[in-house]
Motif scaffolding. Structure first.
Motif, PDB file in Angstrom:
ATOM      1  N   ASP A 112       0.804  -1.215   0.000  1.00 38.34           N
ATOM      2  CA  ASP A 112       0.000   0.000   0.000  1.00 38.34           C
ATOM      3  C   ASP A 112       0.841   1.271   0.000  1.00 38.34           C
ATOM      4  OD1 ASP A 112      -2.719   0.544  -0.364  1.00 38.34           O
ATOM      5  OD2 ASP A 112      -2.943   1.214   1.712  1.00 38.34           O
ATOM      6  N   TYR A 132      -5.365   0.611  -7.225  1.00 40.16           N
ATOM      7  CA  TYR A 132      -5.545   1.971  -6.751  1.00 40.16           C
ATOM      8  C   TYR A 132      -4.458   2.845  -7.366  1.00 40.16           C
ATOM      9  CZ  TYR A 132      -9.069   0.728  -3.291  1.00 40.16           C
ATOM     10  OH  TYR A 132     -10.218   0.308  -2.677  1.00 40.16           O
ATOM     11  N   ARG A 160     -11.345   5.389  -3.370  1.00 40.10           N
ATOM     12  CA  ARG A 160     -11.067   4.496  -2.260  1.00 40.10           C
ATOM     13  C   ARG A 160     -11.865   4.933  -1.048  1.00 40.10           C
ATOM     14  NH1 ARG A 160      -5.073   2.314  -0.617  1.00 40.10           N
ATOM     15  NH2 ARG A 160      -5.808   0.654   0.722  1.00 40.10           N
ATOM     16  N   PRO A 161     -12.467   4.021  -0.299  1.00 38.91           N
ATOM     17  CA  PRO A 161     -12.385   2.564  -0.412  1.00 38.91           C
ATOM     18  C   PRO A 161     -13.345   2.011  -1.469  1.00 38.91           C
ATOM     19  CG  PRO A 161     -13.728   3.143   1.491  1.00 38.91           C
ATOM     20  CD  PRO A 161     -13.240   4.444   0.887  1.00 38.91           C
ATOM     21  N   ASP A 163     -12.949  -1.646  -2.178  1.00 42.06           N
ATOM     22  CA  ASP A 163     -12.481  -3.034  -2.122  1.00 42.06           C
ATOM     23  C   ASP A 163     -13.577  -4.051  -2.413  1.00 42.06           C
ATOM     24  OD1 ASP A 163      -9.943  -2.114  -1.486  1.00 42.06           O
ATOM     25  OD2 ASP A 163     -10.274  -2.285   0.676  1.00 42.06           O
ATOM     26  N   HIS A 164     -14.815  -3.631  -2.412  1.00 41.24           N
ATOM     27  CA  HIS A 164     -15.925  -4.564  -2.614  1.00 41.24           C
ATOM     28  C   HIS A 164     -16.158  -4.913  -4.086  1.00 41.24           C
ATOM     29  CE1 HIS A 164     -17.600  -0.561  -3.142  1.00 41.24           C
ATOM     30  NE2 HIS A 164     -18.570  -1.111  -3.851  1.00 41.24           N
ATOM     31  N   ARG A 168     -11.441  -5.303  -8.023  1.00 40.65           N
ATOM     32  CA  ARG A 168     -10.457  -5.149  -6.934  1.00 40.65           C
ATOM     33  C   ARG A 168     -10.126  -6.508  -6.338  1.00 40.65           C
ATOM     34  NH1 ARG A 168      -6.022  -2.652  -5.146  1.00 40.65           N
ATOM     35  NH2 ARG A 168      -5.839  -2.902  -2.901  1.00 40.65           N
ATOM     36  N   GLU A 169     -11.127  -7.325  -6.112  1.00 43.13           N
ATOM     37  CA  GLU A 169     -10.900  -8.667  -5.557  1.00 43.13           C
ATOM     38  C   GLU A 169     -10.008  -9.484  -6.487  1.00 43.13           C
ATOM     39  OE1 GLU A 169     -14.860 -10.151  -4.876  1.00 43.13           O
ATOM     40  OE2 GLU A 169     -15.221  -8.701  -3.268  1.00 43.13           O
ATOM     41  N   VAL A 172      -6.385  -8.135  -6.185  1.00 43.10           N
ATOM     42  CA  VAL A 172      -5.736  -8.569  -4.947  1.00 43.10           C
ATOM     43  C   VAL A 172      -5.286 -10.027  -5.066  1.00 43.10           C
ATOM     44  CG1 VAL A 172      -6.131  -9.006  -2.489  1.00 43.10           C
ATOM     45  CG2 VAL A 172      -6.881  -6.846  -3.504  1.00 43.10           C
TER      46      VAL A 172
END
Length: 179
Positions: A112, A132, A160-161, A163-164, A168-169, A172
């Motif tokens: 990050d 991001y 951001r955020p 992540d949902h 993004r998943e 990651v």
């Protein structure tokens, strides 16, 4: 050749280089492990460049336009510059080819931390969906860039955020596999 480095935490003018002290350069291989791809092309030949056409064909980039970001040519310049610098992600790849001028793309690494990528004439970059990132001009305050898309353009930035989102998943998971 493109230059990239880890950024300092200074809140000063984002158009400055913001290199850490001591400097921590980042190479193309480290960018590739983040899913960031880079090409150096001849921007003066962008209208009839066989190398660009091959990249567009191979990656399915069927739509493009050219945008100039400077105070005199971009309506709502101040607001757009602030918006571009907000940390965000996209659900599709982001592709930019610098035809003139210069600027910075900042991307987050696996821990990050911000990595700054200095872009100038002839540099083309692809940021993967779900990473991001943010963009700013450098102190020259001018860039002319080609934007490329697979299919119809999608301009939605998710600050951001975010992540949902499935993109993004997936990103990651990609990072976990390249670690």
């Amino acid at each position: 050749m493109v230059q990239a480095w880890y950024m300092d935490e200074s809140p000063e003018d984002p158009r400055r280089p913001h290199r850490t002290e001591p400097a921590r350069p980042v190479g193309l291989e480290q960018l590739r492990r983040l899913g960031v791809l880079y090409w150096k092309l001849d921007a003066d030949k962008h209208e009839n460049d066989p190398e660009l056409e091959a990249i567009r064909r191979d990656r399915g980039y069927s739509w493009m336009d050219i945008v100039t970001i400077c105070k005199d040519q971009l309506p709502g310049y101040e607001d757009k510059i602030k918006m571009f610098y907000e940390e965000h992600l996209h659900l599709d790849e982001e592709i930019r080819y610098i035809l003139d001028g210069s600027g910075y793309f900042d991307v987050r690494d696996q821990e990050d931390k911000w990595i700054r990528i200095s872009m100038e004439k002839g540099d083309m970059i692809t940021l993967p969906a779900g990473i991001y990132h943010r963009f700013t001009l450098d102190e020259k305050n001018y860039v002319k860039a080609m934007r490329l898309f697979v299919g119809e353009p999608v301009w939605t930035a998710h600050n951001r955020p975010a992540d949902h989102f499935e993109a993004r998943e997936r990103y990651v998971k990609f990072l976990a596999q390249t670690a």
